[in-house]
Design a protein around this motif. Structure first.
Motif, PDB file in Angstrom:
ATOM      1  N   VAL A 158       0.880  -1.387  -0.620  1.00 24.59           N
ATOM      2  CA  VAL A 158      -0.062  -0.087   0.368  1.00 24.59           C
ATOM      3  C   VAL A 158       1.049   1.475   0.512  1.00 24.59           C
ATOM      4  N   THR A 159       0.769   1.665  -1.137  1.00 27.02           N
ATOM      5  CA  THR A 159       1.825   3.193  -1.296  1.00 27.02           C
ATOM      6  C   THR A 159       1.256   4.335  -1.510  1.00 27.02           C
ATOM      7  N   THR A 160       1.548   5.702  -2.076  1.00 24.14           N
ATOM      8  CA  THR A 160       0.907   6.513  -2.732  1.00 24.14           C
ATOM      9  C   THR A 160       1.081   6.896  -3.691  1.00 24.14           C
ATOM     10  N   ASP A 161       0.064   7.257  -4.492  1.00 25.73           N
ATOM     11  CA  ASP A 161       0.643   7.687  -5.929  1.00 25.73           C
ATOM     12  C   ASP A 161       0.898   9.419  -5.550  1.00 25.73           C
ATOM     13  N   SER A 162       2.020   9.379  -5.364  1.00 20.70           N
ATOM     14  CA  SER A 162       2.888  11.015  -5.713  1.00 20.70           C
ATOM     15  C   SER A 162       2.808  11.934  -6.951  1.00 20.70           C
ATOM     16  N   ASP A 163       2.359  11.394  -7.932  1.00 28.61           N
ATOM     17  CA  ASP A 163       2.286  11.924  -8.923  1.00 28.61           C
ATOM     18  C   ASP A 163       1.453  13.370  -9.217  1.00 28.61           C
ATOM     19  N   THR A 164      -0.010  13.138  -8.864  1.00 34.69           N
ATOM     20  CA  THR A 164      -0.987  13.742  -8.541  1.00 34.69           C
ATOM     21  C   THR A 164      -0.917  15.260  -7.709  1.00 34.69           C
ATOM     22  N   GLY A 165      -0.224  15.321  -6.941  1.00 33.44           N
ATOM     23  CA  GLY A 165      -0.053  15.878  -6.120  1.00 33.44           C
ATOM     24  C   GLY A 165       1.521  16.795  -6.104  1.00 33.44           C
ATOM     25  N   ILE A 166       1.844  16.038  -6.557  1.00 30.31           N
ATOM     26  CA  ILE A 166       3.791  16.975  -7.161  1.00 30.31           C
ATOM     27  C   ILE A 166       3.090  17.723  -8.140  1.00 30.31           C
ATOM     28  N   ARG A 167       2.464  17.307  -8.992  1.00 31.47           N
ATOM     29  CA  ARG A 167       1.950  17.583 -10.760  1.00 31.47           C
ATOM     30  C   ARG A 167       1.168  18.830 -10.024  1.00 31.47           C
ATOM     31  N   GLU A 168      -0.147  18.616  -9.165  1.00 30.55           N
ATOM     32  CA  GLU A 168      -0.761  20.054  -8.737  1.00 30.55           C
ATOM     33  C   GLU A 168      -0.135  21.283  -8.411  1.00 30.55           C
ATOM     34  N   ALA A 169       0.942  20.295  -7.810  1.00 28.99           N
ATOM     35  CA  ALA A 169       1.885  21.908  -6.415  1.00 28.99           C
ATOM     36  C   ALA A 169       3.268  22.490  -7.516  1.00 28.99           C
ATOM     37  N   VAL A 170       2.964  21.736  -8.775  1.00 26.41           N
ATOM     38  CA  VAL A 170       4.387  22.599  -9.539  1.00 26.41           C
ATOM     39  C   VAL A 170       3.038  23.388 -10.517  1.00 26.41           C
ATOM     40  N   ASP A 171       2.019  22.554 -11.318  1.00 25.46           N
ATOM     41  CA  ASP A 171       1.034  23.998 -11.503  1.00 25.46           C
ATOM     42  C   ASP A 171       0.728  25.159 -10.887  1.00 25.46           C
ATOM     43  N   HIS A 172       0.386  24.701  -9.447  1.00 26.18           N
ATOM     44  CA  HIS A 172       0.096  25.934  -8.597  1.00 26.18           C
ATOM     45  C   HIS A 172       1.171  27.165  -8.531  1.00 26.18           C
ATOM     46  N   LEU A 173       2.635  26.809  -8.376  1.00 26.07           N
ATOM     47  CA  LEU A 173       3.547  27.737  -8.130  1.00 26.07           C
ATOM     48  C   LEU A 173       4.442  28.660  -9.592  1.00 26.07           C
ATOM     49  N   ALA A 174       3.388  27.200 -10.573  1.00 26.08           N
ATOM     50  CA  ALA A 174       3.571  27.770 -11.763  1.00 26.08           C
ATOM     51  C   ALA A 174       2.892  29.118 -12.198  1.00 26.08           C
ATOM     52  N   ALA A 175       1.629  28.927 -11.917  1.00 26.97           N
ATOM     53  CA  ALA A 175       0.996  30.292 -11.878  1.00 26.97           C
ATOM     54  C   ALA A 175       0.412  30.924 -11.607  1.00 26.97           C
ATOM     55  N   LEU A 176       1.401  31.018 -10.355  1.00 30.00           N
ATOM     56  CA  LEU A 176       2.070  31.801  -9.346  1.00 30.00           C
ATOM     57  C   LEU A 176       3.160  32.860  -9.999  1.00 30.00           C
ATOM     58  N   GLY A 177       3.768  32.572 -11.094  1.00 35.46           N
ATOM     59  CA  GLY A 177       4.882  33.254 -11.579  1.00 35.46           C
ATOM     60  C   GLY A 177       6.215  32.302 -11.616  1.00 35.46           C
ATOM     61  N   HIS A 178       6.050  31.591 -10.583  1.00 36.17           N
ATOM     62  CA  HIS A 178       7.538  30.708  -9.926  1.00 36.17           C
ATOM     63  C   HIS A 178       8.336  30.082 -11.834  1.00 36.17           C
ATOM     64  N   THR A 179       8.978  30.793 -12.255  1.00 36.08           N
ATOM     65  CA  THR A 179       9.721  29.550 -13.048  1.00 36.08           C
ATOM     66  C   THR A 179      11.697  28.674 -12.764  1.00 36.08           C
ATOM     67  N   ARG A 180      11.975  29.615 -11.432  1.00 42.45           N
ATOM     68  CA  ARG A 180      13.036  28.963 -10.920  1.00 42.45           C
ATOM     69  C   ARG A 180      12.708  27.957  -9.532  1.00 42.45           C
ATOM     70  N   ILE A 181      12.406  26.436  -9.584  1.00 42.87           N
ATOM     71  CA  ILE A 181      11.693  26.302  -8.376  1.00 42.87           C
ATOM     72  C   ILE A 181      12.835  25.135  -7.747  1.00 42.87           C
ATOM     73  N   GLY A 182      13.248  25.057  -6.852  1.00 39.94           N
ATOM     74  CA  GLY A 182      13.920  24.156  -6.087  1.00 39.94           C
ATOM     75  C   GLY A 182      13.310  23.177  -5.717  1.00 39.94           C
ATOM     76  N   TYR A 183      13.863  22.011  -5.811  1.00 42.41           N
ATOM     77  CA  TYR A 183      13.433  20.753  -5.651  1.00 42.41           C
ATOM     78  C   TYR A 183      14.760  20.241  -4.573  1.00 42.41           C
ATOM     79  N   ILE A 184      14.151  19.910  -2.959  1.00 43.60           N
ATOM     80  CA  ILE A 184      14.682  18.798  -2.072  1.00 43.60           C
ATOM     81  C   ILE A 184      14.254  17.381  -2.467  1.00 43.60           C
ATOM     82  N   ALA A 185      15.010  16.897  -2.483  1.00 46.36           N
ATOM     83  CA  ALA A 185      14.681  15.308  -3.356  1.00 46.36           C
ATOM     84  C   ALA A 185      15.204  14.292  -1.965  1.00 46.36           C
ATOM     85  N   GLY A 186      14.519  13.308  -1.882  1.00 52.47           N
ATOM     86  CA  GLY A 186      15.039  12.141  -0.891  1.00 52.47           C
ATOM     87  C   GLY A 186      15.731  11.459  -1.662  1.00 52.47           C
TER      88      GLY A 186
END
Length: 339
Positions: A158-186
């Motif tokens: 039993v796991t999480t489909d992370s793709d939907t939430g991460i895509r929503e986050a990127v779309d949200h930040l892009a809509a606010l005008g962010h073009t350089r988003i830093g990603y702190i990966a695991g």
């Protein structure tokens, strides 16, 4: 479940059960040759003495094991509580192990759970599937993966489909005008680290955002790596205006580092964290998160394990993720703002 007994060890070693028992108990009244042969047989058969002296595997212990990567991580603390409560409803007590994000510690706990003859194991695994994970599978001990998986290990999960939430986050930040988003990966040694990183890269690419390699820093799901990543990212000549962090402990470190730099979250730099940890909503400003249901994950894992214990083969489950927007990422980019 395949059960290896002391008789199997004795037969392979070519000695009596009594001699085998004396060797295993450390009795000095055994020859060097007998000790060598018994030890070789133990290693070949992967024999684990029953720590509770139960002779029959068919006797239920009404105990399950839960092994998490880090009990300090609030997500896994909540998960442990959920699993423990769900198991108790069905008459199982839960033995908790903390791998501390170390494979050797994971193996030590799994070895102990095997020896204690628990009825089944729920594990959020580390590593590549070698070591004691293989012993669990090879012995056909009922087991379920939770949150993380290992490629090539065929266990229900039993796991999480992370793709939907991460895509929503990127779309949200892009809509606010962010073009350089830093990603702190695991860490890329874990399935969650790899999947979330791949999801971010796909989402940023689809949005036409910068994929400058300098904007991605790999951490280890620990707070200090989140803090170090912020110092690296915000020291760039062209720093990101928003940060997306792959789990809550790294987000804790990131928040502390941003504050030490004298910057304001939500104004000077936007922030979104994976995992909806309660206190992230209590900060000023409250932190936007990618949420997924820890309660559902724990409950489903226990139900799946019960099915496996009873001889069934449950289908793996992927739970949804979603973005919750809060003050840390609610303000559009101000083109006139400079740091």
């Amino acid at each position: 479940m395949v059960t290896i007994t002391i008789k199997d060890v004795a037969a392979l070693a070519g000695v009596s059960v009594a001699t085998t028992s004396r060797v295993l108990s450390g009795n000095p009244a055994t020859s060097a040759d007998a000790r060598s042969r018994v030890q070789a047989a133990v290693a070949e058969l992967d024999y684990r003495p029953n720590a509770q002296a139960r002779a029959l595997r068919s006797t239920r212990t009404h105990a399950i094991g839960l092994l998490v990567p880090d009990v300090r991580n609030p997500f896994f603390a909540d998960l442990a509580h959920t699993v423990e409560q769900a198991a108790l409803v069905h008459g199982f007590v839960t033995l908790l192990g903390n791998a501390n994000e170390r494979k050797d510690q994971q193996d030590r706990y799994l070895d102990n759970l095997i020896a204690r003859r628990v009825d089944g194991i729920i594990v959020a695994p580390l590593g590549d599937g070698s070591g004691s994970i293989r012993s669990v599978v090879g012995r056909e001990i009922p087991a379920v993966f939770i949150d993380r998986t290992i490629e090539g290990i065929d266990l229900p999960s039993v796991t999480t489909d992370s793709d939907t939430g991460i895509r929503e986050a990127v779309d949200h930040l892009a809509a606010l005008g962010h073009t350089r988003i830093g990603y702190i990966a695991g860490p890329q040694s874990t399935s969650t680290g790899r999947e979330r990183y791949a999801s971010f890269v796909r989402a940023a690419g689809d949005r036409g955002l910068s994929l400058d390699p300098a904007l991605i820093v790999f951490g280890d799901f620990q707070p200090e790596s989140g803090s170090a990543a912020v110092r690296t990212l915000l020291a760039l000549n062209e720093p990101p205006t928003a940060l997306l962090v792959a789990d809550s402990p790294m987000a804790f470190g990131a928040i502390g580092a941003i504050q030490k730099l004298g910057l304001r979250i939500g104004t000077d730099v936007a922030l979104v964290s994976f995992d909806d940890i309660d206190w992230l909503a209590l900060l000023d400003p409250p932190v936007s998160v990618i949420a997924h249901s820890v309660a559902d994950m724990g409950r489903i894992a226990v139900d799946m394990l019960r099915t496996v214990i009873d001889g069934g083969t449950p289908e793996s489950v992927r739970l949804p993720s979603r973005l919750i927007i809060r003050g840390s990422s609610a303000t559009p980019v101000d083109p006139s703002r400079s740091r």
